[in-house]
Write an enzyme that holds these catalytic residues in place. Structure first.
Site, mmCIF file in Angstrom:
data_model
loop_
_atom_site.group_PDB
_atom_site.id
_atom_site.type_symbol
_atom_site.label_atom_id
_atom_site.label_comp_id
_atom_site.label_asym_id
_atom_site.label_seq_id
_atom_site.Cartn_x
_atom_site.Cartn_y
_atom_site.Cartn_z
ATOM 1 N N ARG A 37 0.831 -1.193 0.000
ATOM 2 C CA ARG A 37 0.000 0.000 0.000
ATOM 3 C C ARG A 37 0.873 1.252 0.000
ATOM 4 N NH1 ARG A 37 -3.221 -1.692 5.227
ATOM 5 N NH2 ARG A 37 -1.346 -2.970 5.445
ATOM 6 N N ASP A 58 -3.128 1.355 -4.212
ATOM 7 C CA ASP A 58 -4.011 1.868 -3.173
ATOM 8 C C ASP A 58 -5.332 1.118 -3.282
ATOM 9 O OD1 ASP A 58 -5.584 3.204 -1.398
ATOM 10 O OD2 ASP A 58 -5.134 5.216 -2.148
ATOM 11 N N LEU A 59 -5.522 0.140 -2.417
ATOM 12 C CA LEU A 59 -6.699 -0.725 -2.501
ATOM 13 C C LEU A 59 -7.950 -0.066 -1.934
ATOM 14 C CD1 LEU A 59 -5.059 -4.142 -1.589
ATOM 15 C CD2 LEU A 59 -5.508 -3.157 -3.844
ATOM 16 N N LYS A 60 -7.819 1.181 -1.511
ATOM 17 C CA LYS A 60 -9.004 1.921 -1.091
ATOM 18 C C LYS A 60 -9.597 2.731 -2.235
ATOM 19 C CE LYS A 60 -7.656 2.294 3.766
ATOM 20 N NZ LYS A 60 -7.380 3.200 4.907
ATOM 21 N N ARG A 89 -15.422 -5.827 1.822
ATOM 22 C CA ARG A 89 -15.818 -4.414 1.829
ATOM 23 C C ARG A 89 -15.035 -3.607 0.804
ATOM 24 N NH1 ARG A 89 -15.159 -3.698 6.799
ATOM 25 N NH2 ARG A 89 -13.240 -2.444 6.891
ATOM 26 N N HIS A 124 -2.216 -10.779 18.917
ATOM 27 C CA HIS A 124 -0.858 -11.043 18.468
ATOM 28 C C HIS A 124 -0.503 -12.478 18.824
ATOM 29 C CE1 HIS A 124 0.570 -7.375 16.668
ATOM 30 N NE2 HIS A 124 0.114 -6.651 17.683
ATOM 31 N N ILE A 126 1.224 -14.024 20.942
ATOM 32 C CA ILE A 126 1.122 -14.508 22.310
ATOM 33 C C ILE A 126 -0.323 -14.772 22.718
ATOM 34 C CG2 ILE A 126 0.980 -12.240 23.441
ATOM 35 C CD1 ILE A 126 3.020 -13.407 25.517
ATOM 36 N N ASP A 154 2.970 -16.905 14.931
ATOM 37 C CA ASP A 154 3.189 -16.244 13.644
ATOM 38 C C ASP A 154 3.795 -17.179 12.601
ATOM 39 O OD1 ASP A 154 2.201 -13.843 14.527
ATOM 40 O OD2 ASP A 154 4.139 -12.860 14.746
#
Length: 363
Positions: A37, A58-60, A89, A124, A126, A154
């Site tokens: 982005r 820009d994926l918006k 969306r 996250h 943890i 992760d």
């Protein structure tokens, strides 16, 4: 030719799990195009971004989504790591992408998954390993579980799970001709990593709290010990022949007062004796003592030291890419070896499309 030669992957840039999974795909020969982005807040992750071409969209904006969909129409795989509902969306959810490319594998990398009470919540590594039961068994007896870097959630439970899911979906496509959605959730992957532990608990060989069992530091013959120079050695002498070799190396094999290996009541004495012995020499001196002995004893190396270990060097287990030392691609293949990794290269959507001809549709 590499194992995944000809496989085209569009990766929407994100945090660690997605890039790690796509690094694995790129290492194995897939043509991965990473979409970043403008003014992205995503921190570059060095080796995890290797082997890619990168474009900025820009994926918006409608034009950014249109460019993305043009890539998707010619891709085999799309990887995105948004919270559930965000891609829909923005206009490139699974239904839109599948309608224009029925063979597409749409891989979704999230923490909590696409459904469930926590699906839309932040989290996250943890948090995911905590809820999945992977965190509680870690650490020393009487102490809280530590933050174990981000290996379990992760990387192993996230990015590696993603890569396995993508590969399985590609194999399935060979039989069905159709792609599908892969829901790779770190909470599921971290839970999957506890499969052995659940079996051990069911069989009664894992019964105590953290730090009191065979593989969690409870057993003195499966733990780490400090050496004379403040470094550490790792000991994994479980089997009797390895345990006997450990005692010989430590000079404790002829001590009649030493408790038996599986005398749990005597484990504190064993641990104290082992600790005292290991403290008499440096880490590297102990490495030399056990170098030619099958006692399952190894020096604890830092990440910066590991590439110089003789075994790692002999296998070329680490490589240097763009001045950065990093792990080499794995696993290894006899017929389709991975190419040497390369740093990411900026390009344009048009250049990618020129190199990705439209798939020929059979009538």
């Amino acid at each position: 030719m590499t194992a995944l030669a000809g496989i085209r992957v569009v990766e929407l840039a994100g945090l660690v799990p997605g890039p790690f999974g796509c690094m694995m795909l790129a290492d194995l020969g897939a043509d991965v195009v990473q979409v970043s982005r403008p003014e992205s807040r995503v921190v570059p992750v060095g080796p995890l971004d290797r082997g890619r071409r990168t474009v900025t969209l820009d994926l918006k904006t409608p034009s950014g989504v249109s460019s993305l969909l043009s890539l998707v129409s010619r891709a085999d795989v799309l990887v995105e790591g948004f919270r559930p509902g965000v891609a829909e969306r923005l206009g490139f959810g699974p239904s839109v992408c599948s309608a224009m490319n029925s063979r597409l594998v749409y891989a979704r990398m999230t923490g909590w998954g696409q459904d469930g009470p926590l699906a839309s919540r932040a989290g996250h590594d943890i948090d995911y390993i905590a809820v999945s039961g992977a965190l509680d068994p870690l650490g020393h007896a009487g102490s809280p579980p530590p933050a174990p870097l981000n290996y379990l959630g992760d990387l192993a439970g996230g990015g590696m799970l993603l890569a396995v899911g993508v590969l399985a979906a590609l194999v399935s496509r060979e039989h069905t001709g159709r792609g599908q959605v892969v829901d790779a959730a770190m909470v599921d992957g971290a839970g999957l990593l506890t499969a052995f532990l659940h079996g051990a608990m069911a069989s009664g060989i894992w019964t105590g709290p953290r730090g009191s069992n065979l593989l969690d530091g409870g057993a003195p013959f499966y733990d780490t010990y400090s050496t004379a120079d403040g470094q550490y050695v790792a000991v994994g002498a479980i089997e009797p022949q390895f345990y006997a070799a450990l005692l010989r190396g430590l000079g404790l094999d002829s001590d009649p007062s030493l408790p038996g290996q599986h005398d749990v009541a005597g484990w504190p004495v064993l641990r104290s004796r082992f600790a005292t012995a290991f403290a008499t020499r440096t880490r590297d001196e102990w490495a030399e003592v056990f170098d030619a002995v099958d006692a399952c004893v190894a020096p604890v190396l830092s990440p910066s030291e590991a590439p110089d270990h003789p075994h790692m060097k002999s296998r070329s287990s680490f490589v240097t890419v763009d001045g950065v030392t990093q792990p080499a691609p794995a696993p290894r293949f006899s017929r389709t070896p991975a190419a040497p990794p390369s740093p990411p290269v900026a390009t344009t959507v048009d250049a990618v499309l020129d190199s990705w001809p439209r798939p020929q549709i059979e009538i």
